[in-house]
Design an enzyme around this catalytic site. Sequence first.
Site, PDB file in Angstrom:
ATOM      1  N   HIS A 236       0.866  -1.177   0.000  1.00 15.84           N
ATOM      2  CA  HIS A 236       0.000   0.000   0.000  1.00 15.84           C
ATOM      3  C   HIS A 236       0.904   1.230   0.000  1.00 15.84           C
ATOM      4  O   HIS A 236       1.855   1.303   0.785  1.00 15.84           O
ATOM      5  CB  HIS A 236      -0.883  -0.020   1.249  1.00 15.84           C
ATOM      6  CG  HIS A 236      -1.996   0.980   1.228  1.00 15.84           C
ATOM      7  ND1 HIS A 236      -1.769   2.334   1.284  1.00 15.84           N
ATOM      8  CD2 HIS A 236      -3.340   0.825   1.172  1.00 15.84           C
ATOM      9  CE1 HIS A 236      -2.935   2.963   1.258  1.00 15.84           C
ATOM     10  NE2 HIS A 236      -3.902   2.070   1.185  1.00 15.84           N
ATOM     11  N   ARG A 256      -6.655  10.392   0.264  1.00 17.96           N
ATOM     12  CA  ARG A 256      -6.463  10.907  -1.100  1.00 17.96           C
ATOM     13  C   ARG A 256      -7.797  11.086  -1.809  1.00 17.96           C
ATOM     14  O   ARG A 256      -7.974  12.008  -2.594  1.00 17.96           O
ATOM     15  CB  ARG A 256      -5.537   9.973  -1.887  1.00 17.96           C
ATOM     16  CG  ARG A 256      -4.071  10.128  -1.490  1.00 17.96           C
ATOM     17  CD  ARG A 256      -3.185   9.055  -2.090  1.00 17.96           C
ATOM     18  NE  ARG A 256      -3.263   7.799  -1.360  1.00 17.96           N
ATOM     19  CZ  ARG A 256      -3.259   6.595  -1.903  1.00 17.96           C
ATOM     20  NH1 ARG A 256      -3.169   6.472  -3.206  1.00 17.96           N
ATOM     21  NH2 ARG A 256      -3.329   5.503  -1.155  1.00 17.96           N
TER      22      ARG A 256
END
Length: 603
Positions: A236, A256
């Site tokens: 990740h 994000r």
Amino acid sequence: MPDYETFEHDVLVIGAGGAGLRAAIEASAVGVRVGLVCKSLLGKAHTVMAEGGIAAALGNVDERDNWKVHFADTMRGGQYVNQWRMAEVHAKEAADRVRELEAWGALFDRTKDGKILQRNFGGHRYPRLAHVGDRTGLEMIRTLQDHGVHQGIDVHMEHTILSLLKDGDRIVGAFGYERERGRFKIFRAKAVVLATGGIGRAYKITSNSWEYTGDGHALAYEAGAELIDMEFIQFHPTGMVWPPSVMGILVTEGVRGDGGILTNNKGRRFMFDDIPDNYKAQTADNEEEGWRYCQGDKDARRPPELLTRDHVSRCIVREIKEGRGSPHGGVFLDISWIKQKMPNAAEYIKRKLPSMYHQFKQLADIDITEQAMEVGPTTHYIMGGVHVDPDTQMTRLPGLFAAGECAAGINGANRLGGNSLSDLLVFGKRAGEFAAKFAKENQYGTIDKHAIATVAHDALAWFEQSDGENPYQIQNDLQETMQDLVGIVRTESEMREALSKINSLKSRAAKAAVLGNREYNPGWHTALDLKNLLTISEAITRAALERKESRGAQFREDHPNKADTFSKVNTIVWKGREDSMQIRLEPLPEMPDYLKRVIEENA
Ligand SMILES: Cc1cc2nc3c(=O)[nH]c(=O)nc-3n(C[C@H](O)[C@H](O)[C@H](O)COP(=O)(O)OP(=O)(O)OC[C@H]3O[C@@H](n4cnc5c(N)ncnc54)[C@H](O)[C@@H]3O)c2cc1C
């Protein structure tokens, strides 16, 4: 053989995360007796840590979404080596599974008109993740657990399964021990579902909890099932790298999705510098458009920070390697910048990302509404796992089923965020349904007492070796080996070196010493986990060596491009004669024309 306590269940589910609970609920709903075993307390499974949400094409926030777009996104994200049938079933059934969860009492964030709210995530064309702030896994586990316990499922908490029991080729139960008192137990069953989660603890830097030691993968392998695509490990992109108190801890992609940006030490949004061709049409080419997307503008394209995880991870590694990283070896992830765009930014961040805010404030004294985080890739998820039939979830061993992260096929070379929680619901349900059917059609098998005696003897051998090494040291050395030699960037020579190190770690593990007695002995638990970690580490390394190309999560520096030879194959690992690990490349089933058209229409 001593007279071990024995339990009988029609269906035994190993693992009480989202997949295991959903399987147990489905099996017990059709009237068979279900047992559920888990290493920790009920409700503590790794699923509880899931943050961002459950991917399902409900179309609540953008009505253009439907199963076809979800299917095409999943296949593109997986670089087309997914088992297409699993991706199809998943895309078609995820929405119903989420609505069912809602009907069972799960709370979700809501749109203004009261529907389940959906958020943006990497690789998903439309806002698709049903969520509750950033605590979706907790809500999912709470709901499934409440629903399950009222159906009369027998739960065996704090038990670890050490071996599957066989009658010929058929799986007829499992053998394990109670962690608190160290006593062995036999679980007879007509069918067994593996739902043991992932393998993150094979690596030094990971977002995964202590339970992720690849047990289900190793149990299946040892029993004779096949493992598929073990080379595809998801790193990740945004694990915390600093301060040490939070190293490896995940920063959800939701940061994000809600407008967080990645910058290097020059303050540049480097993700705009490298947008892959197959995502160019869907990706914003300027910062303003990216921000509008995060604010829900349906005409805007998503910012490049929301490209797939494999790509974002590699871009971060490039920035760090080329000297543009943050002071502690990461890059910057900043959500606080949105105060330039909205007056109440701090409130907005706290409302949308409550766990992120509290976690980092309390554990690291970082206020994400005011300052950037330092992040880098962390081992997060394994796309590879137990090879199952896409419709029934049965392995090649009669009576053995697998679901959730320990099974594989749906994600191909890279998983899209949110597709795990939906996978647990869709395939957990199917595994429970077909395991129950198998149990109804078959009787209990015969338990092999010699096999049990051997497993018990091997499990206790460490207590006899008082001058051997500490198993923690061996686990630590394995984690360093995998991190350094089979990590994000791979080469043949380093992986060969890893294989030889794994071999010598196996010899050291066999001679390790465990002090004390069997009552809640973490040293003993570590020694037992180590065997599984070594098996799956070897499988990962061998599969990564076999795939001589770069695709999705696998990046080979010595084969930096995709290769046609590998574009339509899976790697398959199984246990051969004399315990040697075997590997082959297997062609993917041919995709039917109607699904090819779905992909073309959603390019
Ligand atoms: C921090 C974090 C955030 C995430 N956020 C998201 C997200 O927002 N959306 C998303 O889709 N995915 C997310 N993921 C991934 C997702 O959470 C996992 O892939 C998923 O929860 C795995 O569920 P599972 O049911 O397969 O296994 P788990 O939930 O890990 O459960 C495994 C169970 O198996 C038991 N077990 C293991 N070995 C044995 C054994 N030998 N004997 C007995 N029991 C055993 C364990 O005790 C446990 O009960 C996230 C992951 C992390 C780490």
